[in-house]
Design a protein around this motif. Structure first.
Motif, PDB file in Angstrom:
ATOM      1  N   PRO A 389       0.806  -1.232   0.000  1.00 25.31           N
ATOM      2  CA  PRO A 389       0.000   0.000   0.000  1.00 25.31           C
ATOM      3  C   PRO A 389       0.834   1.274   0.000  1.00 25.31           C
ATOM      4  N   ARG A 390       1.909   1.322   0.769  1.00 26.62           N
ATOM      5  CA  ARG A 390       2.702   2.555   0.855  1.00 26.62           C
ATOM      6  C   ARG A 390       3.330   2.895  -0.487  1.00 26.62           C
ATOM      7  N   ILE A 391       3.821   1.863  -1.183  1.00 27.00           N
ATOM      8  CA  ILE A 391       4.446   2.100  -2.486  1.00 27.00           C
ATOM      9  C   ILE A 391       3.395   2.476  -3.529  1.00 27.00           C
ATOM     10  N   VAL A 392       2.235   1.834  -3.447  1.00 28.75           N
ATOM     11  CA  VAL A 392       1.170   2.110  -4.407  1.00 28.75           C
ATOM     12  C   VAL A 392       0.769   3.577  -4.359  1.00 28.75           C
ATOM     13  N   MET A 393       0.784   4.183  -3.173  1.00 31.60           N
ATOM     14  CA  MET A 393       0.339   5.562  -3.016  1.00 31.60           C
ATOM     15  C   MET A 393       1.402   6.569  -3.437  1.00 31.60           C
ATOM     16  N   SER A 394       2.600   6.109  -3.814  1.00 34.14           N
ATOM     17  CA  SER A 394       3.687   7.004  -4.196  1.00 34.14           C
ATOM     18  C   SER A 394       3.779   7.106  -5.716  1.00 34.14           C
ATOM     19  N   ARG A 395       3.615   8.319  -6.254  1.00 33.12           N
ATOM     20  CA  ARG A 395       3.709   8.522  -7.703  1.00 33.12           C
ATOM     21  C   ARG A 395       5.150   8.360  -8.185  1.00 33.12           C
ATOM     22  N   ALA A 396       6.107   8.786  -7.369  1.00 40.61           N
ATOM     23  CA  ALA A 396       7.515   8.685  -7.751  1.00 40.61           C
ATOM     24  C   ALA A 396       7.921   7.235  -7.966  1.00 40.61           C
ATOM     25  N   SER A 397       7.427   6.352  -7.105  1.00 43.04           N
ATOM     26  CA  SER A 397       7.770   4.936  -7.257  1.00 43.04           C
ATOM     27  C   SER A 397       7.215   4.385  -8.562  1.00 43.04           C
ATOM     28  N   LEU A 398       6.032   4.901  -8.976  1.00 45.11           N
ATOM     29  CA  LEU A 398       5.440   4.434 -10.231  1.00 45.11           C
ATOM     30  C   LEU A 398       6.339   4.778 -11.408  1.00 45.11           C
ATOM     31  N   GLU A 399       6.780   6.040 -11.490  1.00 38.75           N
ATOM     32  CA  GLU A 399       7.590   6.455 -12.627  1.00 38.75           C
ATOM     33  C   GLU A 399       8.984   5.840 -12.577  1.00 38.75           C
ATOM     34  N   THR A 400       9.521   5.673 -11.384  1.00 38.32           N
ATOM     35  CA  THR A 400      10.812   4.987 -11.265  1.00 38.32           C
ATOM     36  C   THR A 400      10.697   3.558 -11.776  1.00 38.32           C
ATOM     37  N   GLY A 401       9.614   2.888 -11.365  1.00 36.49           N
ATOM     38  CA  GLY A 401       9.386   1.532 -11.847  1.00 36.49           C
ATOM     39  C   GLY A 401       9.157   1.497 -13.349  1.00 36.49           C
ATOM     40  N   ALA A 402       8.474   2.519 -13.893  1.00 36.12           N
ATOM     41  CA  ALA A 402       8.219   2.568 -15.331  1.00 36.12           C
ATOM     42  C   ALA A 402       9.515   2.693 -16.111  1.00 36.12           C
ATOM     43  N   ARG A 403      10.468   3.523 -15.590  1.00 36.12           N
ATOM     44  CA  ARG A 403      11.746   3.665 -16.294  1.00 36.12           C
ATOM     45  C   ARG A 403      12.553   2.371 -16.244  1.00 36.12           C
ATOM     46  N   ARG A 404      12.517   1.708 -15.078  1.00 34.98           N
ATOM     47  CA  ARG A 404      13.210   0.411 -15.010  1.00 34.98           C
ATOM     48  C   ARG A 404      12.532  -0.597 -15.931  1.00 34.98           C
ATOM     49  N   GLY A 405      11.197  -0.565 -15.926  1.00 32.98           N
ATOM     50  CA  GLY A 405      10.463  -1.485 -16.784  1.00 32.98           C
ATOM     51  C   GLY A 405      10.723  -1.234 -18.259  1.00 32.98           C
ATOM     52  N   THR A 406      10.952   0.040 -18.616  1.00 28.19           N
ATOM     53  CA  THR A 406      11.247   0.362 -20.009  1.00 28.19           C
ATOM     54  C   THR A 406      12.538  -0.290 -20.455  1.00 28.19           C
ATOM     55  N   ARG A 407      13.565  -0.230 -19.594  1.00 24.82           N
ATOM     56  CA  ARG A 407      14.837  -0.875 -19.948  1.00 24.82           C
ATOM     57  C   ARG A 407      14.667  -2.387 -20.082  1.00 24.82           C
ATOM     58  N   ARG A 408      13.955  -2.969 -19.123  1.00 24.88           N
ATOM     59  CA  ARG A 408      13.740  -4.417 -19.197  1.00 24.88           C
ATOM     60  C   ARG A 408      12.923  -4.787 -20.443  1.00 24.88           C
ATOM     61  N   ALA A 409      11.909  -3.965 -20.747  1.00 29.39           N
ATOM     62  CA  ALA A 409      11.092  -4.237 -21.934  1.00 29.39           C
ATOM     63  C   ALA A 409      11.920  -4.136 -23.215  1.00 29.39           C
ATOM     64  N   GLY A 410      12.896  -3.202 -23.221  1.00 31.79           N
ATOM     65  CA  GLY A 410      13.765  -3.075 -24.393  1.00 31.79           C
ATOM     66  C   GLY A 410      14.577  -4.338 -24.634  1.00 31.79           C
ATOM     67  N   TRP A 411      15.197  -4.863 -23.565  1.00 27.11           N
ATOM     68  CA  TRP A 411      15.967  -6.106 -23.714  1.00 27.11           C
ATOM     69  C   TRP A 411      15.058  -7.272 -24.091  1.00 27.11           C
ATOM     70  N   LEU A 412      13.868  -7.296 -23.480  1.00 24.20           N
ATOM     71  CA  LEU A 412      12.920  -8.348 -23.821  1.00 24.20           C
ATOM     72  C   LEU A 412      12.484  -8.234 -25.281  1.00 24.20           C
ATOM     73  N   GLY A 413      12.305  -6.988 -25.755  1.00 23.66           N
ATOM     74  CA  GLY A 413      11.936  -6.787 -27.151  1.00 23.66           C
ATOM     75  C   GLY A 413      12.979  -7.334 -28.110  1.00 23.66           C
ATOM     76  N   LEU A 414      14.266  -7.117 -27.787  1.00 24.43           N
ATOM     77  CA  LEU A 414      15.331  -7.678 -28.635  1.00 24.43           C
ATOM     78  C   LEU A 414      15.256  -9.202 -28.667  1.00 24.43           C
ATOM     79  N   ALA A 415      15.019  -9.798 -27.486  1.00 23.72           N
ATOM     80  CA  ALA A 415      14.908 -11.260 -27.427  1.00 23.72           C
ATOM     81  C   ALA A 415      13.709 -11.749 -28.235  1.00 23.72           C
ATOM     82  N   VAL A 416      12.591 -11.011 -28.143  1.00 22.73           N
ATOM     83  CA  VAL A 416      11.395 -11.411 -28.887  1.00 22.73           C
ATOM     84  C   VAL A 416      11.631 -11.281 -30.396  1.00 22.73           C
ATOM     85  N   LEU A 417      12.359 -10.231 -30.825  1.00 21.83           N
ATOM     86  CA  LEU A 417      12.677 -10.084 -32.237  1.00 21.83           C
ATOM     87  C   LEU A 417      13.516 -11.261 -32.743  1.00 21.83           C
TER      88      LEU A 417
END
Length: 847
Positions: A389-417
């Motif tokens: 709950p504490r993390i869910v209520m934090s907007r900063a944690s969302l965007e930080t997670g989104a940036r980390r997720g973007t990097r992971r999604a990029g590597w995953l995209g290369l693997a999927v290609l």
């Protein structure tokens, strides 16, 4: 109790954002509508084809077919008298055009009414009263010349009754049939099967099609293997015993490959709609993160939060899918005309006017829409329950997670290609090719956010230098809101990339066809009888008329062609015999081998689609059933050809005449003498042909243009599907930008308090949306070229058997980038206007 409160929260959430909700429903509705309309159009066309072949073939178990000149009538007599085959029916058939009804075709079936009752039961109801009517109609067909039976539905649509006259065009000549009876099947299925069918006596059909003394085929109902063996042994050299529907089955496979391509393109719109549902539910979760955190802190379980998000998505999915089904039914009629026209141009004379509502198709589309919705909402639902709950209520944690997720999604995209490349490299069916294409699209979508972040670095400096603080705010705002902007960019990138890829594929194909036509069409004037199938002649010319036209003043030399369908051990094969000057052969481009030994010898050449489908190479042989029995022909070369996806075998007329007794001519090519104007020669040939059957006389340039018109018609439906996919993406962009900008209300309020004018706010929002569109367009270029390469080198080869070069077409790529920017700017107009009008005090109020 708690469940009811959560349901009220869900209803309140959905009703508080009507525009976002409406756009989400519209997006999934458009995606489902495109998929269901293509599915219904394809199913209706294929069903009409099957009903037509079943009505013509009836209950036959086997058929005896002949060569290009058909079967001698004596074969039928020997079957009945010498072999004792009682259930045999002679057939003469062909297609005709309805005079004065452009595009309306009918299939003429010539039968022996007294031998045909077991095969085609629509001529015999089994009732005593109707039985007497059948005998009377049979007597009329046999005893009166040029009489016919037609289905009740066909008679009504043509305004005909018993005693009326049906005017038809047969190979350019006008003929008239008198209607002596109307077929009224007992059920709707049989009625549809008989639509556009004309039944005549066999002698009438022979006279119509110039086949006196010949039969198209003989239908058999035989289940005795020993008798079948005796029949096969007794047949003359040019005849073949095949299973019923073998010829139609080969055509159906060609049509099915074409329809697979349409289905795959239609599913693209649904995939883009899936992105829209994903981003809608993501925004819904993001907007309610504080509320979800509070609920979790008050004891609401992860499962209940998951159920809340998924139930909202399913409500959107159900409403959008139902709306899509209704919209798809309306779109299907228009798309059916395009599908039918393409089938007529390429494969088979088919007349389909009504969409057949298939409950299985509708149920499949319903499940598809709901399945896509559930799949798209799964990730946001899991995200809503994953963090404490504490993390869910934090907007900063969302965007930080989104940036980390973007990097992971990029590597995953290369693997999927890479995985997609492996799938495409595996030889297999067209289904496997489309599966690989889908995997590649997913990889491109996963790579888009990471690539956008990289591209934003140089754009940030340029925007800052050009627009100062507002330019830097615009670019930084995209990264700061990556949890929302990434999905919007991915959806727009994939849609624009698909538009680019399909456009580049069509441009590459058109360039290949243009070059092929320039090499193939060497004469100045071409003469043929009117054809009902756009891609090939299906009528013949009178040899005396051919000689008369070849003697037209101003003609330097003449050559003829004959296009036929012959039998082989692998099914029917299109063969073309050319009577050309060996010193001036067609300038075909060869994949392997050459034409050496064809025009002055007995070798043949085969087209690339034939070689790919049959596994034939230069130096091999093809075995064809001729009027002298089965013969092997040496393959001298494999040439590139875009005239037939089934493939053709080309030989000299001399080789053809030695193997077959058919002496008919399909087309005449004339070369102008030096100094003779081609248009003047065309006019002279038309004048010389006047008074006889209507002929099609065209110059080289006019024939090329007509061929390209057929090409453009073939891809018209592809362009429609591409436009619809981009429309779905535009709806997605509008929904994403509205949610993004409306969520920035407090941020805009702060900027207004710090001194930004409404005009500057408008500029900031517009600049940000424009940059999102530019990023999507730029990233769509490599993705589009990758998709085009897959379409050209994998999908086209597996679907149709031909290959071509890849034409990058800079104009199409630039149009795609401009389209992405324009779509983003248009989608950002309303949010920009809304934000510019917002009052600072209201924007800063804590809701």
């Amino acid at each position: 109790m708690l469940t009811g409160q959560l349901a009220r929260l869900a209803v309140r959430q959905l009703s508080s954002h009507p525009w976002q909700l409406g756009l989400a429903i519209l997006g999934i509705a458009l995606g489902v509508a495109v998929a269901v309309s293509i599915d219904l159009a394809n199913a209706s066309a294929l069903r009409a084809f099957r009903l037509s072949t079943e009505a013509v073939g009836g209950r036959a178990t086997h058929q005896i077919v002949g060569g290009p000149s058909g079967l001698p009538e004596d074969v039928y007599r020997r079957l009945r008298l010498e072999l004792g085959v009682r259930r045999a029916a002679p057939i003469v058939e062909g297609d005709v055009a309805v005079a004065g009804r452009a595009g309306r075709t009918l299939h003429v079936l010539g039968i022996d009414p007294f031998a045909d009752g077991d095969f085609r039961p629509y001529l015999d109801s089994g009732e005593e009263k109707r039985g007497r009517e059948v005998l009377r109609r049979a007597g009329d067909l046999v005893g009166r010349a040029a009489t016919a039976l037609i289905a009740d539905t066909t008679a009504r649509s043509l305004g005909l009754g018993i005693g009326g006259e049906l005017a038809i065009d047969v190979a350019g000549a006008r003929r008239t049939l008198t209607i002596v009876g109307v077929l009224q099947p007992a059920d709707a299925g049989s009625a549809r099967a008989l639509d556009d069918l004309v039944v005549v006596d066999i002698a009438t059909a022979q006279e119509l099609f110039g086949a006196v003394g010949r039969l198209s085929r003989i239908d058999l109902m035989v289940d005795d293997e020993a008798l079948l063996a005796r029949i096969g042994e007794a047949l003359p050299a040019g005849a073949d015993l095949v299973g019923a529907g073998a010829q139609a089955g080969a055509t159906a496979r060609m049509i099915l490959a074409f329809q697979w391509n349409l289905t795959a393109l239609s599913l693209l719109a649904l995939v883009v709609g899936m992105f829209l549902i994903y981003q809608t539910m993501t925004f819904s979760v993001v907007q309610r993160r504080p509320l979800i955190g509070s609920l979790r802190a008050l004891g609401v379980t992860r499962g209940e939060v998951f159920a809340l998000v998924m139930s909202e998505a399913l409500v959107i999915g159900i409403v959008g899918t139902l709306a899509g089904l209704a919209l798809g039914l309306g779109m299907a009629q228009g798309l059916l005309r395009l599908v039918t026209r393409t089938i007529n141009d390429l494969y088979f004379v088919l007349s389909v006017r009504d969409v057949a509502l298939d409950p299985a198709t509708l149920a499949k589309s319903l499940l598809l829409g709901l399945g896509v919705t559930a799949l798209a909402a799964l990730a946001p639902a899991l995200e809503a329950t994953s963090a404490p709950p504490r993390i869910v209520m934090s907007r900063a944690s969302l965007e930080t997670g989104a940036r980390r997720g973007t990097r992971r999604a990029g590597w995953l995209g290369l693997a999927v290609l890479v995985a997609g490349g492996i799938v495409l490299a595996v030889p297999g069916s067209i289904v496997l090719g489309f599966a690989g294409l889908f995997v590649v699209m997913v990889g491109c979508a996963l790579l888009t956010p990471a690539a956008a972040v990289i591209l934003l670095r140089p754009i940030h400096g340029v925007a800052g230098a050009a627009f100062g603080l507002l330019g830097r705010l615009a670019t930084r705002g995209i990264v700061a809101a990556l949890s929302r902007t990434s999905v919007a960019m991915a959806a727009l990138t994939i849609a624009v990339a698909a538009a680019m890829g399909v456009g580049v594929m069509i441009a590459s194909f058109r360039e290949a066809v243009t070059s092929w036509l320039e090499g193939t069409l060497r004469a100045d004037v071409y003469v043929s009888a009117p054809s009902l199938v756009g891609s090939r002649p299906d009528a013949t010319l009178d040899p005396a008329l051919v000689a008369h036209l070849a003697a037209t003043p101003g003609v330097a030399r003449a050559s003829t062609s004959r296009g036929v369908v012959v039998q082989s051990s692998r099914g029917p094969v299109q063969a073309v015999a050319l009577a050309v000057d060996p010193a001036r052969p067609p300038r075909w481009r060869f994949r392997e081998g050459s034409a050496e030994g064809v025009w002055e010898g007995d070798a043949v050449i085969v087209s690339e689609p034939y070689a790919n489908r049959q596994g034939t190479r230069a130096g091999a042989t093809v075995r064809l059933r001729t009027d002298r029995g089965e013969q092997d022909f040496r393959v001298a070369g494999v040439f590139h050809d875009y005239g037939s996806s089934a493939g053709v075998v080309v030989m000299s007329r001399r080789t053809y005449d030695r193997a077959w007794d058919d002496r008919r001519i399909s087309g005449l090519a004339l070369e102008a003498a030096p100094g003779v104007d081609v248009d003047t020669l065309v006019a002279a040939v038309r004048e010389r042909a006047g008074g006889g059957p209507r002929l099609v006389v065209r110059s080289n340039r006019a024939l090329r243009e007509a061929s390209l018109v057929i090409f453009d018609r073939t891809f018209a439906i592809t362009g429609v599907l591409r436009t619809l996919s981009v429309a779905v993406a535009f709806v997605g962009m509008l929904a994403a930008l509205m949610a993004l900008q409306l969520e920035r209300t407090r941020e805009i309020g702060v900027l207004r308090t710090l001194g930004l004018t409404p005009r500057q706010v408008w500029g900031l929002v517009t600049a940000q949306t424009g940059i999102i569109g530019l990023l999507s367009g730029l990233l769509a270029v490599p993705s589009g070229l990758l998709l085009a390469a897959v379409l050209v080198f994998v999908i086209n080869r597996r679907s149709f058997g031909w290959t071509m070069g890849l034409d990058p077409s800079p104009g199409i790529l630039l149009q795609g980038v401009a389209l992405a920017v324009l779509a983003a700017l248009l989608a950002g107009l309303y949010p920009a206007w809304r934000m510019a009008r917002a009052e600072p005090a209201g924007a800063l109020r804590d809701e």
